[in-house]
Design a protein around this motif. Structure first.
Motif, PDB file in Angstrom:
ATOM      1  N   LEU A 185       0.824  -1.207   0.000  1.00 20.58           N
ATOM      2  CA  LEU A 185       0.000   0.000   0.000  1.00 20.58           C
ATOM      3  C   LEU A 185       0.862   1.263   0.000  1.00 20.58           C
ATOM      4  CD1 LEU A 185      -2.725   1.392   0.058  1.00 20.58           C
ATOM      5  CD2 LEU A 185      -2.787   1.024   2.546  1.00 20.58           C
ATOM      6  N   ALA A 186       1.931   1.283   0.756  1.00 16.56           N
ATOM      7  CA  ALA A 186       2.824   2.444   0.780  1.00 16.56           C
ATOM      8  C   ALA A 186       3.456   2.662  -0.589  1.00 16.56           C
ATOM      9  CB  ALA A 186       3.898   2.266   1.848  1.00 16.56           C
ATOM     10  N   SER A 218       0.739   3.854  -3.003  1.00 21.09           N
ATOM     11  CA  SER A 218       0.369   5.231  -2.666  1.00 21.09           C
ATOM     12  C   SER A 218       1.373   6.220  -3.227  1.00 21.09           C
ATOM     13  CB  SER A 218       0.267   5.394  -1.146  1.00 21.09           C
ATOM     14  OG  SER A 218      -0.772   4.600  -0.623  1.00 21.09           O
ATOM     15  N   ARG A 219       2.646   5.927  -3.055  1.00 20.19           N
ATOM     16  CA  ARG A 219       3.700   6.812  -3.584  1.00 20.19           C
ATOM     17  C   ARG A 219       3.593   6.922  -5.099  1.00 20.19           C
ATOM     18  NH1 ARG A 219       8.297   5.252  -5.696  1.00 20.19           N
ATOM     19  NH2 ARG A 219       8.228   3.212  -4.692  1.00 20.19           N
ATOM     20  N   TYR A 275       0.388   8.808  -6.295  1.00 18.93           N
ATOM     21  CA  TYR A 275       0.465  10.251  -6.067  1.00 18.93           C
ATOM     22  C   TYR A 275       1.410  10.911  -7.060  1.00 18.93           C
ATOM     23  CZ  TYR A 275       0.834  14.758  -3.769  1.00 18.93           C
ATOM     24  OH  TYR A 275       0.817  16.111  -3.507  1.00 18.93           O
ATOM     25  N   TYR A 308      -5.594   3.358  -0.820  1.00 18.74           N
ATOM     26  CA  TYR A 308      -4.677   4.507  -0.910  1.00 18.74           C
ATOM     27  C   TYR A 308      -5.369   5.776  -0.426  1.00 18.74           C
ATOM     28  CZ  TYR A 308      -3.060   8.551  -3.752  1.00 18.74           C
ATOM     29  OH  TYR A 308      -2.689   9.792  -4.211  1.00 18.74           O
ATOM     30  N   LEU A 309      -6.588   6.024  -0.896  1.00 23.60           N
ATOM     31  CA  LEU A 309      -7.316   7.225  -0.494  1.00 23.60           C
ATOM     32  C   LEU A 309      -7.706   7.177   0.981  1.00 23.60           C
ATOM     33  CD1 LEU A 309      -9.472   7.705  -3.694  1.00 23.60           C
ATOM     34  CD2 LEU A 309      -7.472   9.051  -2.983  1.00 23.60           C
ATOM     35  N   ARG A 347      -5.984   5.686   3.251  1.00 17.52           N
ATOM     36  CA  ARG A 347      -4.711   5.927   3.958  1.00 17.52           C
ATOM     37  C   ARG A 347      -4.419   7.426   3.995  1.00 17.52           C
ATOM     38  NH1 ARG A 347       0.946   6.021   2.065  1.00 17.52           N
ATOM     39  NH2 ARG A 347       2.284   5.131   3.675  1.00 17.52           N
ATOM     40  N   GLU A 348      -4.598   8.106   2.868  1.00 18.77           N
ATOM     41  CA  GLU A 348      -4.410   9.559   2.824  1.00 18.77           C
ATOM     42  C   GLU A 348      -5.355  10.246   3.798  1.00 18.77           C
ATOM     43  OE1 GLU A 348      -2.397  11.771   1.277  1.00 18.77           O
ATOM     44  OE2 GLU A 348      -1.205  10.183   0.379  1.00 18.77           O
ATOM     45  N   HIS A 360       1.834  17.789   0.432  1.00 24.53           N
ATOM     46  CA  HIS A 360       1.123  17.497  -0.820  1.00 24.53           C
ATOM     47  C   HIS A 360       1.539  18.488  -1.905  1.00 24.53           C
ATOM     48  CE1 HIS A 360      -1.571  15.186   1.927  1.00 24.53           C
ATOM     49  NE2 HIS A 360      -1.376  14.326   0.945  1.00 24.53           N
ATOM     50  N   PRO A 387      -4.351  14.641  -3.457  1.00 23.89           N
ATOM     51  CA  PRO A 387      -4.553  13.276  -3.946  1.00 23.89           C
ATOM     52  C   PRO A 387      -6.020  12.979  -4.257  1.00 23.89           C
ATOM     53  CG  PRO A 387      -3.993  13.261  -1.610  1.00 23.89           C
ATOM     54  CD  PRO A 387      -3.823  14.664  -2.089  1.00 23.89           C
TER      55      PRO A 387
END
Length: 188
Positions: A14-15, A18-19, A22, A59-60, A62-63, A100, A105
Motif C-alpha cells: 500500500l505504501a 500510494s507513492r 500520487y 490509498y485514499l 490511507r491519505e 502534498h 490526492p
C-alpha cells in the motif's frame, strides 16, 4: 507500531502504490509496476486487495487517515476556538506547502474516476464531507455566522491552494491562501 507478518506485506504494498499513484497518477501506474517496485507477488496483491480499484480506495483511505491525524494533532494544541481556527488554516497551508506538493490526492483521483457511484469517488466524497464538517464545526465553535457559506469558501480556497502550490509559486500561493482564509474566517 509493530506489524504482524501478515500485515507487513500489505502495508508495504500500500505504501508503494500510494507513492506511485500520487507521483505518476493512478491510471499511469499499472499493477505490474506496483508489484515490481514493492517486490511482492501478484498473489500478495490479491490476498490483500480484490484488485487495483480496491488498492486505490485503500490509498485514499490511507491519505484520509494521515490527514485526519495531522488535523487532530495540530488542533490538539489550540487554547481557544479562535486559535483552533487559526491553527486549522495554518495546518492546511502547511500540508499543501510541505506534504502534498504535487496537488491534492483526492482531486487528482477524482479526475481519473469521473463516475460518482464508483468506490473511488465514494472514498473521495467521504473525505470531503469530513473536511467540510470539520470546517463548519470550527466556525461554529468560534462563534462565526453564516458557517455553511464560510466552510464552503474555505474548502474551495483549500482546493485552490493544493493546485496552486503545485502549479504556481508555492510561497505566493501559501500567503494568498492564508490571507484570504483568515479574512473568510473573520480572523483579522
Amino acid at each position: 507500531m509493530a506489524y504482524t507478518k501478515r500485515s507487513a506485506p500489505r502495508d508495504h504494498l500500500l505504501a508503494t502504490a500510494s507513492r506511485l499513484f500520487y507521483i505518476d497518477g493512478i491510471n499511469g501506474v499499472g499493477v505490474d509496476r506496483i508489484l515490481q517496485e514493492a517486490e511482492v507477488t501478484r498473489a500478495t496483491l490479491y490476498r490483500h486487495f480484490a484488485g487495483k480499484e480496491a488498492l486505490v480506495v485503500a490509498y485514499l483511505e490511507r491519505e484520509d487517515q494521515m490527514i485526519r491525524a495531522l488535523w487532530n494533532e495540530g488542533l490538539g494544541h489550540a487554547v481557544s476556538p479562535g486559535h483552533a481556527l487559526e491553527m486549522a488554516i495554518e495546518g492546511i497551508a502547511d500540508d499543501a506547502y510541505r506534504h502534498h506538493t504535487l496537488g491534492c490526492p483526492f482531486i487528482k483521483a477524482a479526475s481519473e474516476f469521473p463516475d460518482p457511484k464508483s468506490p473511488v469517488r465514494q472514498a473521495i466524497n467521504k473525505h470531503r464531507a469530513w473536511f467540510h464538517a470539520e470546517l463548519r464545526r470550527l466556525l461554529v465553535e468560534a462563534g462565526r455566522d453564516d458557517v455553511d457559506a464560510k466552510a464552503e469558501t474555505l474548502a474551495m480556497l483549500r482546493d485552490a491552494l493544493m493546485v496552486g502550490c503545485f502549479l504556481d509559486d508555492p510561497d505566493v500561493t501559501r500567503r494568498t491562501f492564508v490571507r484570504n482564509a483568515r479574512w473568510v474566517a473573520d480572523l483579522r
